[in-house]
Design a protein around this motif. Structure first.
Motif, PDB file in Angstrom:
ATOM      1  N   LEU A  32       0.821  -1.210   0.000  1.00 24.25           N
ATOM      2  CA  LEU A  32       0.000   0.000   0.000  1.00 24.25           C
ATOM      3  C   LEU A  32       0.855   1.260   0.000  1.00 24.25           C
ATOM      4  CD1 LEU A  32      -2.619  -1.207   2.632  1.00 24.25           C
ATOM      5  CD2 LEU A  32      -2.754  -1.372   0.144  1.00 24.25           C
ATOM      6  N   GLY A  33       2.155   1.102  -0.113  1.00 26.71           N
ATOM      7  CA  GLY A  33       3.047   2.255  -0.173  1.00 26.71           C
ATOM      8  C   GLY A  33       3.478   2.807   1.169  1.00 26.71           C
ATOM      9  N   ALA A  34       3.012   2.211   2.267  1.00 27.80           N
ATOM     10  CA  ALA A  34       3.259   2.801   3.584  1.00 27.80           C
ATOM     11  C   ALA A  34       4.678   2.600   4.084  1.00 27.80           C
ATOM     12  CB  ALA A  34       2.262   2.229   4.597  1.00 27.80           C
ATOM     13  N   GLN A  35       5.490   1.793   3.371  1.00 29.11           N
ATOM     14  CA  GLN A  35       6.871   1.619   3.798  1.00 29.11           C
ATOM     15  C   GLN A  35       7.859   2.470   2.981  1.00 29.11           C
ATOM     16  OE1 GLN A  35       8.088  -2.486   4.327  1.00 29.11           O
ATOM     17  NE2 GLN A  35       6.048  -3.094   5.006  1.00 29.11           N
ATOM     18  N   HIS A  36       7.355   3.157   1.970  1.00 29.38           N
ATOM     19  CA  HIS A  36       8.229   4.059   1.208  1.00 29.38           C
ATOM     20  C   HIS A  36       8.676   5.192   2.136  1.00 29.38           C
ATOM     21  CE1 HIS A  36       9.463   7.169  -1.640  1.00 29.38           C
ATOM     22  NE2 HIS A  36       9.585   6.209  -2.545  1.00 29.38           N
ATOM     23  N   PRO A  37       9.971   5.519   2.188  1.00 25.87           N
ATOM     24  CA  PRO A  37      10.453   6.494   3.174  1.00 25.87           C
ATOM     25  C   PRO A  37       9.712   7.821   3.146  1.00 25.87           C
ATOM     26  CG  PRO A  37      12.302   5.370   2.138  1.00 25.87           C
ATOM     27  CD  PRO A  37      11.078   4.921   1.405  1.00 25.87           C
ATOM     28  N   ILE A  77      -8.506  -0.009   3.290  1.00 29.09           N
ATOM     29  CA  ILE A  77      -8.009   0.336   1.955  1.00 29.09           C
ATOM     30  C   ILE A  77      -8.155  -0.860   1.027  1.00 29.09           C
ATOM     31  CG2 ILE A  77      -5.961   0.995   0.630  1.00 29.09           C
ATOM     32  CD1 ILE A  77      -5.009   2.523   3.131  1.00 29.09           C
ATOM     33  N   VAL A  78      -7.781  -2.040   1.515  1.00 28.67           N
ATOM     34  CA  VAL A  78      -7.888  -3.248   0.691  1.00 28.67           C
ATOM     35  C   VAL A  78      -9.348  -3.557   0.381  1.00 28.67           C
ATOM     36  CG1 VAL A  78      -7.497  -5.743   0.652  1.00 28.67           C
ATOM     37  CG2 VAL A  78      -5.701  -4.209   1.477  1.00 28.67           C
ATOM     38  N   ALA A  79     -10.235  -3.391   1.359  1.00 25.57           N
ATOM     39  CA  ALA A  79     -11.658  -3.646   1.130  1.00 25.57           C
ATOM     40  C   ALA A  79     -12.208  -2.730   0.047  1.00 25.57           C
ATOM     41  CB  ALA A  79     -12.436  -3.466   2.432  1.00 25.57           C
ATOM     42  N   PHE A  80     -11.792  -1.470   0.065  1.00 22.60           N
ATOM     43  CA  PHE A  80     -12.226  -0.529  -0.969  1.00 22.60           C
ATOM     44  C   PHE A  80     -11.715  -0.969  -2.336  1.00 22.60           C
ATOM     45  CE2 PHE A  80     -11.764   3.328  -3.527  1.00 22.60           C
ATOM     46  CZ  PHE A  80     -13.017   3.918  -3.356  1.00 22.60           C
ATOM     47  N   ASP A  81     -10.446  -1.387  -2.381  1.00 24.30           N
ATOM     48  CA  ASP A  81      -9.861  -1.860  -3.635  1.00 24.30           C
ATOM     49  C   ASP A  81     -10.604  -3.092  -4.150  1.00 24.30           C
ATOM     50  OD1 ASP A  81      -7.360  -1.985  -5.532  1.00 24.30           O
ATOM     51  OD2 ASP A  81      -7.604  -4.004  -4.735  1.00 24.30           O
ATOM     52  N   ARG A  82     -10.905  -4.039  -3.265  1.00 23.56           N
ATOM     53  CA  ARG A  82     -11.596  -5.261  -3.688  1.00 23.56           C
ATOM     54  C   ARG A  82     -13.018  -4.942  -4.166  1.00 23.56           C
ATOM     55  NH1 ARG A  82      -9.941 -10.189  -1.278  1.00 23.56           N
ATOM     56  NH2 ARG A  82      -7.660 -10.210  -1.206  1.00 23.56           N
ATOM     57  N   TYR A 140     -14.227  -2.360  -5.633  1.00 20.43           N
ATOM     58  CA  TYR A 140     -14.305  -1.720  -6.951  1.00 20.43           C
ATOM     59  C   TYR A 140     -13.281  -2.283  -7.942  1.00 20.43           C
ATOM     60  CZ  TYR A 140     -17.287   1.555  -4.473  1.00 20.43           C
ATOM     61  OH  TYR A 140     -18.307   2.106  -3.717  1.00 20.43           O
ATOM     62  N   ASP A 141     -12.567  -3.326  -7.533  1.00 22.22           N
ATOM     63  CA  ASP A 141     -11.583  -3.994  -8.393  1.00 22.22           C
ATOM     64  C   ASP A 141     -10.603  -2.993  -9.001  1.00 22.22           C
ATOM     65  OD1 ASP A 141     -10.336  -6.155  -9.607  1.00 22.22           O
ATOM     66  OD2 ASP A 141     -11.565  -6.002 -11.420  1.00 22.22           O
ATOM     67  N   LEU A 142     -10.108  -2.079  -8.192  1.00 24.05           N
ATOM     68  CA  LEU A 142      -9.220  -1.043  -8.711  1.00 24.05           C
ATOM     69  C   LEU A 142      -7.907  -1.642  -9.199  1.00 24.05           C
ATOM     70  CD1 LEU A 142      -9.778   1.736  -6.008  1.00 24.05           C
ATOM     71  CD2 LEU A 142     -10.936   1.436  -8.207  1.00 24.05           C
ATOM     72  N   SER A 143      -7.331  -2.544  -8.419  1.00 26.25           N
ATOM     73  CA  SER A 143      -6.059  -3.152  -8.841  1.00 26.25           C
ATOM     74  C   SER A 143      -6.239  -3.952 -10.118  1.00 26.25           C
ATOM     75  CB  SER A 143      -5.518  -4.057  -7.726  1.00 26.25           C
ATOM     76  OG  SER A 143      -5.167  -3.307  -6.590  1.00 26.25           O
ATOM     77  N   GLY A 144      -7.331  -4.714 -10.204  1.00 30.30           N
ATOM     78  CA  GLY A 144      -7.584  -5.500 -11.401  1.00 30.30           C
ATOM     79  C   GLY A 144      -7.694  -4.631 -12.640  1.00 30.30           C
ATOM     80  N   ARG A 145      -8.324  -3.495 -12.513  1.00 33.50           N
ATOM     81  CA  ARG A 145      -8.452  -2.589 -13.660  1.00 33.50           C
ATOM     82  C   ARG A 145      -7.097  -2.030 -14.078  1.00 33.50           C
ATOM     83  NH1 ARG A 145     -13.813   1.054 -12.120  1.00 33.50           N
ATOM     84  NH2 ARG A 145     -15.236  -0.701 -11.711  1.00 33.50           N
ATOM     85  N   VAL A 146      -6.260  -1.722 -13.084  1.00 33.33           N
ATOM     86  CA  VAL A 146      -4.929  -1.191 -13.394  1.00 33.33           C
ATOM     87  C   VAL A 146      -4.098  -2.247 -14.109  1.00 33.33           C
ATOM     88  CG1 VAL A 146      -2.764  -0.378 -12.395  1.00 33.33           C
ATOM     89  CG2 VAL A 146      -4.952   0.520 -11.551  1.00 33.33           C
ATOM     90  N   TYR A 147      -4.119  -3.502 -13.593  1.00 34.48           N
ATOM     91  CA  TYR A 147      -3.366  -4.578 -14.250  1.00 34.48           C
ATOM     92  C   TYR A 147      -3.816  -4.743 -15.699  1.00 34.48           C
ATOM     93  CZ  TYR A 147      -1.815  -6.015  -9.564  1.00 34.48           C
ATOM     94  OH  TYR A 147      -1.272  -6.061  -8.315  1.00 34.48           O
TER      95      TYR A 147
END
Length: 455
Positions: free
Chosen positions: A274-279, A298-303, A305-312
């Protein structure tokens, strides 16, 4: 005996909740209005009419080594209350917003499980709201003993725990950690057996035991010991990240509270996705939002609306299958499982946590063998799907391997078992007897429908 104000308030809340349930139409679905969840079977949030259980989210009483606790109390709140008495529950699951009732109905595990088993094994009694609106007190020695033993791993399909009386463990203020590296899974498994058998490593007592596999030739066991004093302490609630310290430090020290929540700040290591470890992001991300329940939303929101799937798809990348599982493997087969996992699934890191049941009679709906040592392997990521593969391919591979090795799979996430296979693994005969007794009208879905069909 007079009742405390907290107990009077709890009893009134029980009456109000029973009235809510009884007033519902007989065919209406029963859902709880809970603000958080740690399940990974995503479905639409409960709508209007969900049962309000917010009154059951507090500690009723702590008396020495015993606590009476509302079933919807989060472990974060429970630990805050018991630490004031220099005590903690026998097993404190890794994430702050897991509830006590949820950990008992859906199982739980942590680094004390090699000596304390699972959370339900330190429960002395439970008040359970049945689907028809009755409240029964279940103990191991009363007329509801079968429900007491069958409630763990029932996932809210037999009723809801409103109050639990649990045992507590006295603690010291600090935990000393040793991170011990292994270059071979079989050597790591043998060390786990030795430590669990003797409770020590190199003549030092071990109170907490878990580990991480980064790859097949880099595994660590983290050995924790209570201590009354400590040198300067580490802090993994802000910029520093606990799982990275395992590779960098041989010895470390934490307060007991920070030790219990060492995995929550970064949801083990899943905050990285989720980007939270980027300095830069880390410096800007408010500390109060570095916690597992925020990441899960955040993951529930992504699931949803299938946001990650659309990006892939937009980038021309293959679809990915979520592989979110915890499995228990007999320690003598652990190396076999980890070799399979490294060859076929290729997710890293993997969490390792030894477990042995406290109770000699076992628990029917999650039939692990008493007296046998298991190791939980936890892995939470996604795997790219090949052109001819569909979602479920890798989860099913894991389910088959776990069954082959004599292990078990936790049911908090997606499952792909067929129905006959499922009931064979999770004692369908005992479950059906309990269902007929405590939910004869079928107001709640059965266990297979709940955890496989996601009803």
């Amino acid at each position: 005996m007079s009742r405390s104000p907290a107990r009077i308030s709890h009893d009134r809340a029980v009456d109000a909740l029973r009235a809510q349930l009884v007033a519902r139409p007989s065919g209406a679905p029963i859902r709880l209005a809970k603000p958080t969840s740690n399940l990974f079977r995503f479905r639409e949030p409960p709508g209007e009419g969900a049962l309000d259980v917010s009154a059951f989210s507090g500690v009723i009483d702590v008396d020495g080594a015993i606590a009476d606790v509302g079933g919807m109390t989060t472990y974060e709140d429970l630990v805050d209350a018991t630490l004031r008495h220099h005590a903690i529950p026998h097993v404190v699951p890794q994430l702050k917003t897991i509830t006590l009732g949820g950990a008992v109905a859906g199982l739980g595990i942590e680094s004390t499980s090699f000596r304390n088993g699972m959370p339900h094994e330190s429960v002395l009694e439970m008040d359970i709201l049945t689907p028809d609106g009755d409240v029964v007190t279940a103990r191991p020695d009363n007329e509801h003993a079968a429900l007491f033993r069958g409630f763990p791993n029932s996932y809210g399909t037999l009723g809801y725990a409103l109050r639990l009386r649990i045992e507590l463990e006295q603690v010291k203020p600090f935990v000393r950690l040793r991170h011990v590296r292994f270059t071979d899974a079989a050597d790591c498994a043998r060390a786990i057996e030795d430590i669990c058998a003797g409770g020590t490593y190199r003549d030092e007592r071990v109170d907490f035991l878990d580990g991480v596999m980064f790859d097949s030739s880099e595994l660590y066991l983290t050995l924790g010991s209570y201590t009354d004093s400590a040198p300067p302490l580490s802090d993994y609630t802000g910029q520093r990240i606990f799982y990275k310290s395992i590779r960098d430090r041989v010895v470390d020290h934490l307060t007991i509270r920070d030790y219990l929540w060492r995995w929550d700040t970064d949801w083990f290591w899943c905050s990285k996705a989720l980007g939270a470890q980027h300095p830069l992001v880390r410096r800007l991300w408010p500390r109060r939002y570095l916690r597992s329940d925020v990441y899960r939303r955040i993951v529930a929101f992504d699931r949803r609306y299938d946001l990650s799937g659309r990006v892939y798809k937009l980038l021309g990348k293959p679809a990915r299958e979520p592989v979110i599982q915890d499995v228990e493997i007999p320690v003598e087969r652990l190396a076999d499982f980890l070799r399979f996992f490294a060859d076929r699934i290729r997710i890293s890191p993997v969490w390792l946590c030894p477990l042995a049941l406290r109770e000699p009679t076992g628990w029917p709906l999650y039939p692990m063998k008493p007296g046998r040592l298991y190791v939980n392997a936890g892995f939470w990521a996604t795997v790219p799907l090949g052109p001819d593969e569909r979602e479920g391919t890798y989860n099913r591979l894991i389910e088959n391997k776990v069954t082959e090795l004599g292990g078990h799979k936790s049911l908090y996430s997606t499952s792909y078992f067929d129905e006959d296979e499922f009931w064979l693994a999770y004692d369908g005969e005992t479950y059906r007897q309990l269902k007929d007794t405590y939910d004869p009208n079928g107001r709640l879905p059965d266990l297979y429908s709940k955890v496989v069909r996601n009803q």
